[in-house]
Design a protein around this motif. Structure first.
Motif, PDB file in Angstrom:
ATOM      1  N   VAL A  49     -37.031  -7.937  -6.130  1.00 23.81           N
ATOM      2  CA  VAL A  49     -38.314  -8.653  -6.194  1.00 23.81           C
ATOM      3  C   VAL A  49     -38.601  -9.515  -4.968  1.00 23.81           C
ATOM      4  N   ILE A  50     -37.626  -9.738  -4.107  1.00 17.96           N
ATOM      5  CA  ILE A  50     -37.865 -10.473  -2.864  1.00 17.96           C
ATOM      6  C   ILE A  50     -37.590  -9.519  -1.707  1.00 17.96           C
ATOM      7  N   LYS A  51     -38.643  -9.187  -0.979  1.00 21.38           N
ATOM      8  CA  LYS A  51     -38.566  -8.180   0.073  1.00 21.38           C
ATOM      9  C   LYS A  51     -38.737  -8.810   1.454  1.00 21.38           C
ATOM     10  N   THR A  52     -37.903  -8.355   2.386  1.00 21.10           N
ATOM     11  CA  THR A  52     -37.907  -8.904   3.743  1.00 21.10           C
ATOM     12  C   THR A  52     -37.988  -7.780   4.773  1.00 21.10           C
ATOM     13  N   ASP A  53     -38.081  -8.188   6.048  1.00 25.97           N
ATOM     14  CA  ASP A  53     -37.909  -7.229   7.135  1.00 25.97           C
ATOM     15  C   ASP A  53     -36.409  -6.940   7.289  1.00 25.97           C
ATOM     16  N   ASN A  54     -36.038  -6.219   8.323  1.00 26.27           N
ATOM     17  CA  ASN A  54     -34.628  -5.851   8.498  1.00 26.27           C
ATOM     18  C   ASN A  54     -33.908  -6.735   9.507  1.00 26.27           C
ATOM     19  N   ASN A  55     -34.323  -8.009   9.561  1.00 26.03           N
ATOM     20  CA  ASN A  55     -33.621  -8.982  10.403  1.00 26.03           C
ATOM     21  C   ASN A  55     -32.424  -9.516   9.610  1.00 26.03           C
ATOM     22  N   PHE A  56     -31.362  -8.743   9.583  1.00 21.20           N
ATOM     23  CA  PHE A  56     -30.195  -9.062   8.770  1.00 21.20           C
ATOM     24  C   PHE A  56     -29.600 -10.407   9.203  1.00 21.20           C
ATOM     25  N   GLY A  57     -29.269 -11.219   8.211  1.00 24.75           N
ATOM     26  CA  GLY A  57     -28.748 -12.557   8.471  1.00 24.75           C
ATOM     27  C   GLY A  57     -29.793 -13.637   8.345  1.00 24.75           C
ATOM     28  N   ASN A  58     -31.055 -13.269   8.510  1.00 23.39           N
ATOM     29  CA  ASN A  58     -32.136 -14.251   8.396  1.00 23.39           C
ATOM     30  C   ASN A  58     -33.452 -13.518   8.161  1.00 23.39           C
ATOM     31  N   GLY A  59     -33.511 -12.797   7.038  1.00 23.38           N
ATOM     32  CA  GLY A  59     -34.658 -11.954   6.761  1.00 23.38           C
ATOM     33  C   GLY A  59     -35.950 -12.741   6.606  1.00 23.38           C
ATOM     34  N   LYS A  60     -37.033 -12.186   7.146  1.00 23.95           N
ATOM     35  CA  LYS A  60     -38.361 -12.776   6.983  1.00 23.95           C
ATOM     36  C   LYS A  60     -39.032 -12.123   5.788  1.00 23.95           C
ATOM     37  N   VAL A  61     -39.462 -12.929   4.832  1.00 23.79           N
ATOM     38  CA  VAL A  61     -39.994 -12.421   3.574  1.00 23.79           C
ATOM     39  C   VAL A  61     -41.393 -11.840   3.757  1.00 23.79           C
ATOM     40  N   ASN A  62     -41.590 -10.675   3.178  1.00 26.83           N
ATOM     41  CA  ASN A  62     -42.925 -10.076   3.051  1.00 26.83           C
ATOM     42  C   ASN A  62     -43.571 -10.730   1.831  1.00 26.83           C
ATOM     43  N   PRO A 119     -24.246  -6.850  11.262  1.00 26.48           N
ATOM     44  CA  PRO A 119     -24.994  -7.840  10.479  1.00 26.48           C
ATOM     45  C   PRO A 119     -25.442  -7.286   9.123  1.00 26.48           C
ATOM     46  N   ARG A 120     -25.808  -6.021   9.071  1.00 24.37           N
ATOM     47  CA  ARG A 120     -26.217  -5.399   7.814  1.00 24.37           C
ATOM     48  C   ARG A 120     -25.063  -5.384   6.817  1.00 24.37           C
ATOM     49  N   THR A 121     -23.886  -4.991   7.270  1.00 23.77           N
ATOM     50  CA  THR A 121     -22.726  -4.960   6.372  1.00 23.77           C
ATOM     51  C   THR A 121     -22.324  -6.363   5.952  1.00 23.77           C
ATOM     52  N   LEU A 122     -22.396  -7.314   6.874  1.00 25.27           N
ATOM     53  CA  LEU A 122     -22.034  -8.695   6.527  1.00 25.27           C
ATOM     54  C   LEU A 122     -22.974  -9.252   5.469  1.00 25.27           C
ATOM     55  N   ASP A 123     -24.257  -8.962   5.568  1.00 22.59           N
ATOM     56  CA  ASP A 123     -25.197  -9.406   4.530  1.00 22.59           C
ATOM     57  C   ASP A 123     -24.800  -8.848   3.169  1.00 22.59           C
ATOM     58  N   PHE A 124     -24.444  -7.565   3.148  1.00 19.89           N
ATOM     59  CA  PHE A 124     -24.045  -6.953   1.888  1.00 19.89           C
ATOM     60  C   PHE A 124     -22.791  -7.622   1.336  1.00 19.89           C
ATOM     61  N   PHE A 132     -30.477 -16.813  -2.144  1.00 25.19           N
ATOM     62  CA  PHE A 132     -29.919 -16.407  -0.845  1.00 25.19           C
ATOM     63  C   PHE A 132     -30.139 -14.944  -0.481  1.00 25.19           C
ATOM     64  N   ILE A 133     -30.284 -14.038  -1.456  1.00 30.61           N
ATOM     65  CA  ILE A 133     -30.302 -12.621  -1.131  1.00 30.61           C
ATOM     66  C   ILE A 133     -31.650 -11.984  -1.434  1.00 30.61           C
ATOM     67  N   ALA A 134     -31.942 -10.930  -0.688  1.00 32.11           N
ATOM     68  CA  ALA A 134     -33.179 -10.170  -0.841  1.00 32.11           C
ATOM     69  C   ALA A 134     -32.882  -8.742  -0.391  1.00 32.11           C
ATOM     70  N   SER A 135     -33.929  -7.952  -0.143  1.00 29.34           N
ATOM     71  CA  SER A 135     -33.708  -6.604   0.380  1.00 29.34           C
ATOM     72  C   SER A 135     -34.916  -6.152   1.172  1.00 29.34           C
ATOM     73  N   THR A 136     -34.701  -5.149   2.014  1.00 28.60           N
ATOM     74  CA  THR A 136     -35.795  -4.553   2.765  1.00 28.60           C
ATOM     75  C   THR A 136     -36.588  -3.626   1.851  1.00 28.60           C
ATOM     76  N   GLU A 137     -37.676  -3.094   2.372  1.00 27.68           N
ATOM     77  CA  GLU A 137     -38.464  -2.141   1.598  1.00 27.68           C
ATOM     78  C   GLU A 137     -37.685  -0.849   1.349  1.00 27.68           C
ATOM     79  N   HIS A 138     -36.608  -0.656   2.110  1.00 25.85           N
ATOM     80  CA  HIS A 138     -35.732   0.510   1.898  1.00 25.85           C
ATOM     81  C   HIS A 138     -34.504   0.143   1.066  1.00 25.85           C
ATOM     82  N   ASN A 139     -34.568  -1.034   0.431  1.00 27.44           N
ATOM     83  CA  ASN A 139     -33.521  -1.514  -0.484  1.00 27.44           C
ATOM     84  C   ASN A 139     -32.181  -1.786   0.204  1.00 27.44           C
ATOM     85  N   GLU A 140     -32.223  -2.157   1.473  1.00 27.33           N
ATOM     86  CA  GLU A 140     -31.021  -2.611   2.164  1.00 27.33           C
ATOM     87  C   GLU A 140     -30.876  -4.114   1.924  1.00 27.33           C
TER      88      GLU A 140
END
Length: 230
Positions: free
Chosen positions: A161-174, A124-129, A198-206
């Motif tokens: 600028v849009i940060k989420t958790d690591n629920n790849f495919g359906n990230g929850k925004v912080n 899921p992480r690679t597919l998001d990318f 559509f796109i965002a990233s985790t706090e670790h920039n994934e």
């Protein structure tokens, strides 16, 4: 526009353009005319863009083909690159740096897909990318087209600028962190912003995605901090 203690406060309008709105160069020219009208009225705006119609599905398809060991994913990738180059050519008259941007993005995408092809695994992480390239390509091309039309703007990849958790495919925004990042960014970037939906990233920039329909999902996360901004 409204008033606080006699001070004029402009509320930034966020314009959203889905895949069908930017499906062809002709439709993108229509979008440019819409943005021109707002600018002539001196309205403060930013614009959020989806991938060109059908591109996200094709990107998913290339990933799944590579995962299955189907070498024909390369031909599908070539057709996607040709579509974006042809669109950019029509919109810019083959000027500007956008063609090197497209080349670089497709080289990066090709490298990722080759890795999927070799290990026969698509996380899921690679597919998001992989999916993120759709919005990044469309917004980059439209930003360059606006420059060609003498409309000053900046391309904004929403991931910083849009940060989420690591629920790849359906990230929850912080929301708290996202509010801060968006307000800080817009305080120092006053030009028209052309933003990836559509796109965002985790706090670790994934790279993460906000789920299909994420174009409209991006809107409220931008709207609240921008409404508070003076």
């Amino acid at each position: 526009m409204y008033y606080v203690n006699q001070e004029v406060i402009k509320v930034m309008k966020i314009l959203k353009f889905g895949g069908t709105s930017v499906e062809t160069p002709e439709r993108i020219f229509q979008v440019i005319h819409i943005l021109e009208r707002y600018i002539k009225k001196e309205e403060e705006i930013c614009a959020v863009f989806s991938a060109f119609a059908g591109v996200t599905d094709r990107l998913i398809e290339t990933g799944k083909m590579a995962e299955k060991g189907d070498i024909n994913y390369i031909e599908l990738l070539k057709s996607l690159k040709e579509r974006h180059i042809n669109t950019a050519d029509t919109l810019t008259g083959h000027t500007g740096s956008i063609f090197s941007v497209i080349d670089n993005m497709f080289q990066e995408l090709g490298n990722v897909l080759h890795g999927v092809y070799l290990i026969k695994e698509l996380s899921p992480r690679t597919l998001d990318f992989i999916m993120s390239f759709g919005e990044r390509l469309s917004a980059s091309i439209i930003s360059e087209a606006l420059q060609t039309a003498h409309i000053e703007n900046e391309y904004l990849d929403a991931r910083p600028v849009i940060k989420t958790d690591n629920n790849f495919g359906n990230g929850k925004v912080n929301q708290e962190l996202t509010d801060t990042l968006i307000k800080d960014y817009f305080q120092s970037h006053r030009k028209l912003q052309i933003i990836t939906g559509f796109i965002a990233s985790t706090e670790h920039n994934e790279t993460t995605t906000l789920g299909r329909g994420g174009l409209t999902t991006v809107h409220p996360y931008l709207h609240r901090p921008l409404e508070q901004r003076k």
